[in-house]
Enzyme design. Structure first.
Site, PDB file in Angstrom:
ATOM      1  N   ASP A  15     -37.191 -15.736   6.444  1.00 26.93           N
ATOM      2  CA  ASP A  15     -37.597 -16.562   5.296  1.00 26.93           C
ATOM      3  C   ASP A  15     -37.103 -18.009   5.325  1.00 26.93           C
ATOM      4  O   ASP A  15     -36.839 -18.593   4.262  1.00 26.93           O
ATOM      5  CB  ASP A  15     -37.129 -15.889   3.990  1.00 26.93           C
ATOM      6  N   LYS A 107     -44.190 -10.459   6.100  1.00 30.69           N
ATOM      7  CA  LYS A 107     -43.828  -9.369   5.192  1.00 30.69           C
ATOM      8  C   LYS A 107     -44.244  -9.750   3.784  1.00 30.69           C
ATOM      9  O   LYS A 107     -44.519 -10.909   3.494  1.00 30.69           O
ATOM     10  CB  LYS A 107     -42.322  -9.093   5.266  1.00 30.69           C
ATOM     11  N   CYS A 140     -33.527 -10.528   0.749  1.00 30.15           N
ATOM     12  CA  CYS A 140     -34.204 -10.213   2.001  1.00 30.15           C
ATOM     13  C   CYS A 140     -33.239  -9.838   3.113  1.00 30.15           C
ATOM     14  O   CYS A 140     -33.505  -8.932   3.901  1.00 30.15           O
ATOM     15  CB  CYS A 140     -35.106 -11.373   2.421  1.00 30.15           C
TER      16      CYS A 140
END
Lengths: 191, 209
Positions: A15, A107, A140
């Protein structure tokens, strides 16, 4: 040339996208910008050792139809939601570049393993050991780490100064927690 | 105005990509080109049933929206089934490599803004994808299937849908195809035996009239 010591290891960079990192990012993680140089360094080191680099990113439907329910209000008509597919916010921050030989995985939830083909991909590639960098620690990073442990990856290593949360307390709290589930926690210089 | 009959239904259009359909496609399914007009018609019909999806807090006013399920693979073949990896060696562009012309939808099929694109790496649209979680949250419990190819991606998706309790699951028999009619019909037969509705395009259009 492959160093066989590392041929069963992959680096997951999670991310590191504009919407999570930049000051005006739609879901800015306050500690994120500061770790960008260290993430770049971690990626370089991985590449030098022949470790597979996997860029794990969120890319969402502009209408928010694949977003967690508690965030759907951010994707109303006329608004560009966080990490909408194709938006500038979804791109990797400056300095992070996907090179040939890297792998990009999209994702839609916190964990890189949730409803993705990451596990089947890693298994077939003979990867059983993971190194983790990116944001953000309580979400995450944590979910990916816990799923990795559940799926018997070993060792699972979190690079403590190439991961970040909103505050140092939250960050270090998570890093100490994962030691209890036998994860390695390292600074870059130890990697 | 929402037609509530269709608000829990999604149309899955599977693998209608150049590499599976065109004459020089890298993994051509021989029966695929002939069904393109019917797939287009199936999609048009699905759009006619619907209204614009409006997402509010907690509310969904439904339509059939068109789920485009496509294979997109790593150019090095690292996410391909083992038995096909030899097609992705150095210097070769493998079937449905991400970004290749072969991975694009065939002419006539267009992803609209309200459609949803789902990338898969195996036969079944459910395998290692977020399709099921996506459909459940959208309140979808009924599926209509078109595309290629019947013994592989269609069948695997259908069997997984049945396993996951989607009902009804409808296969449009003249908007799906295999390499030969015999293979196609044999697989349709097997799917019918597990409770799948197998309708022609016309029968499906008339079923809601």
């Amino acid at each position: 040339m492959a160093n066989s010591k590392w041929s069963h290891t992959a680096l997951l960079v999670i991310d590191m996208q504009n919407d999570f990192i930049l000051d005006d990012g739609l879901m800015r993680v306050d500690g994120g910008k500061a770790i960008v140089p260290n993430v770049i360094k971690t990626v370089e080191m991985a590449r030098q050792r022949g470790i597979l680099v996997i860029w794990v990113v969120r890319e969402h439907d502009p209408q928010g139809r694949d977003v967690e329910l508690f965030r759907r209000h951010l994707y109303l008509p006329g608004k560009v939601g966080p990490t909408s597919k194709g938006s500038p916010g979804a791109e990797l921050v400056d300095g992070l570049v996907i090179k040939e030989g890297d792998y990009k995985l999209v994702k839609t939830r916190f964990s890189a393993f949730f409803a993705t083909h990451l596990h089947s991909f890693l298994q077939t590639a003979g990867i059983h050991s993971l190194v983790i960098a990116g944001v953000q620690t309580p979400n995450c990073i944590r979910q990916t780490v816990f799923d990795a442990v559940a799926l018997d990856y070993q060792p699972v290593t979190v690079i403590v100064d190439a991961t970040a949360a909103a505050t140092p307390d939250i960050h270090l709290g998570m890093c100490s927690l994962v030691i209890w589930i036998h994860c390695c926690v390292m600074q870059i210089f130890m990697f």
